[in-house]
Write a protein that holds these residues in place. Structure first.
Motif, mmCIF file in Angstrom:
data_model
loop_
_atom_site.group_PDB
_atom_site.id
_atom_site.type_symbol
_atom_site.label_atom_id
_atom_site.label_comp_id
_atom_site.label_asym_id
_atom_site.label_seq_id
_atom_site.Cartn_x
_atom_site.Cartn_y
_atom_site.Cartn_z
ATOM 1 N N UNK A 1 -55.424 10.494 2.583
ATOM 2 C CA UNK A 1 -56.284 11.040 1.529
ATOM 3 C C UNK A 1 -55.894 12.486 1.531
ATOM 4 N N UNK A 2 -56.555 13.126 0.259
ATOM 5 C CA UNK A 2 -56.338 14.676 0.147
ATOM 6 C C UNK A 2 -54.968 15.017 0.465
ATOM 7 N N UNK A 3 -53.971 14.544 -0.315
ATOM 8 C CA UNK A 3 -52.608 15.027 -0.075
ATOM 9 C C UNK A 3 -52.316 14.854 1.400
ATOM 10 N N UNK A 4 -52.644 13.739 2.148
ATOM 11 C CA UNK A 4 -52.460 13.615 3.559
ATOM 12 C C UNK A 4 -52.909 14.918 4.328
ATOM 13 N N UNK A 5 -54.073 15.191 3.895
ATOM 14 C CA UNK A 5 -54.743 16.384 4.911
ATOM 15 C C UNK A 5 -54.076 17.720 4.485
ATOM 16 N N UNK A 6 -53.393 17.807 3.445
ATOM 17 C CA UNK A 6 -52.489 18.794 3.261
ATOM 18 C C UNK A 6 -51.051 18.950 3.606
ATOM 19 N N UNK A 7 -50.661 17.814 4.281
ATOM 20 C CA UNK A 7 -49.261 17.607 4.824
ATOM 21 C C UNK A 7 -48.309 17.268 3.970
#
Length: 355
Positions: A34-40
């Motif tokens: 979730x969340x763009x793969x934790x920003x990754x």
């Protein structure tokens, strides 16, 4: 070009998934992206975490993107559905929604999907966020079993203190006791529980933060857990100032020199995702030398102490977190969590993918 950059290692994420798998026993692994793969970066994380048994996301849009990217494995919707109109899409894309309140059951009864769904039935064992009350388990499970739109049920709960001394027993034991008579598989383990409490494994585990190389525990480092940092935020010194005793630096002059000292100005600020509330003494790495921030973080710049970095000057590389400087250490000094720092990486920061 402005020298700031985030280096993201797909190899580190793949390694961290193997660590998660080594703790999971016979349980299947949902990689939480979730969340763009934790920003990754979602697409980058999918390649790195391809060995996972499934993926967990927050929204229908994220799940649809995964299917467009070619993901055929199970996809779990962690917050479930937000309207009856999403049921048909769940059936079309073969998504597994989390059901956690009565409206979900009403919608499934009123608008049964063309193809029955695998669902995760969430119970509140004490976190008091999402989930049916444990006391209602018999009626809730019976109702869900009666719905023609449900193909299978996995029971679910979420821990509030798996990363703290309180642990999980105060939630896990009531959950298992109440659910024992239903003869259904279950899921409870997040990163902290997966690493520390093997009794929480169930049929599916749901690691998140550990996949990106951060520790869920305040007292145990990611390195001690065998994890590798996936994101390194780095920049360079773009100016050097010399302060005399009593002189300050930055907005509000929150830091004043006690002696003559050199200060490096780094091209990184809160508009890049660095925490504005990180005050003096948040650690930074200046060309491999551990140093500290000074004063208030600006939108585009921050200042660092060069007192112990004699050879540092304009162009000297600076690591804000990542390789050599755990994101957990930066987060702790800034009074926040590694989750927030990683997820806050700004879109304007160029990303380089590395092995």
């Amino acid at each position: 070009m402005r020298p700031i950059q985030a280096r993201i290692s797909v190899g580190a994420m793949a390694h961290n998934l193997r660590v998660a798998r080594s703790h999971a026993g016979t349980a299947c692994v949902f990689a939480v992206v979730k969340a763009n793969a934790y920003g990754h970066g979602l697409s980058r994380a999918l390649r790195a975490l391809a060995a996972a048994d499934g993926f967990a996301v927050l929204t229908l849009e994220e799940a649809a993107n995964l299917r467009l990217m070619g993901v055929e494995k199970p996809i779990l919707l962690l917050e479930g559905i937000f309207g009856a109109d999403e049921i048909a899409t769940c059936a079309e894309l073969d998504l597994w929604p989390v059901l956690h309140h009565a409206a979900h059951l009403d919608w499934l009864q009123q608008q049964p999907p063309a193809r029955p769904l695998q669902v995760f039935l969430k119970f509140d064992s004490g976190m008091h966020r999402l989930g049916f009350p444990l006391a209602d388990h018999a009626a809730v499970v019976a109702r869900v079993r009666s719905l023609p739109g449900v193909a299978g049920i996995t029971l679910m709960t979420h821990f509030a203190q798996a990363d703290e001394a309180a642990g999980v027993d105060w939630q896990l034991q009531p959950f298992l006791r109440e659910m024992a008579g239903h003869d259904l598989t279950w899921s409870s383990a997040n990163s902290a529980a997966l690493l520390r409490y093997p009794e929480t494994l169930g049929a599916w585990v749901r690691p998140g933060i550990m996949l990106y190389g951060a520790s869920p525990f305040a007292e145990v480092s990611a390195e001690q857990l065998g994890l590798r940092p996936a994101m390194t935020l780095q920049s360079e010194i773009i100016s050097v100032q010399t302060l005399q005793p009593g002189e300050g630096v930055g907005y509000g002059q929150l830091f004043r020199a006690e002696r003559a000292m050199r200060v490096g100005v780094v091209a990184c600020g809160y508009a890049d995702g660095y925490p504005r509330h990180a005050l003096t003494s948040t650690p930074v790495l200046v060309n491999g030398c551990v140093s500290r921030t000074l004063g208030r973080v600006s939108m585009d710049m921050l200042c660092v102490d060069l007192s112990e970095c004699a050879n540092a000057g304009v162009g000297t590389p600076v690591v804000l977190w990542g390789e050599g400087l755990p994101v957990d250490a930066v987060a702790a000094a800034a009074g926040t969590s590694s989750y927030e720092l990683l997820c806050a990486l700004a879109a304007r920061v160029p990303v380089e993918e590395v092995a």
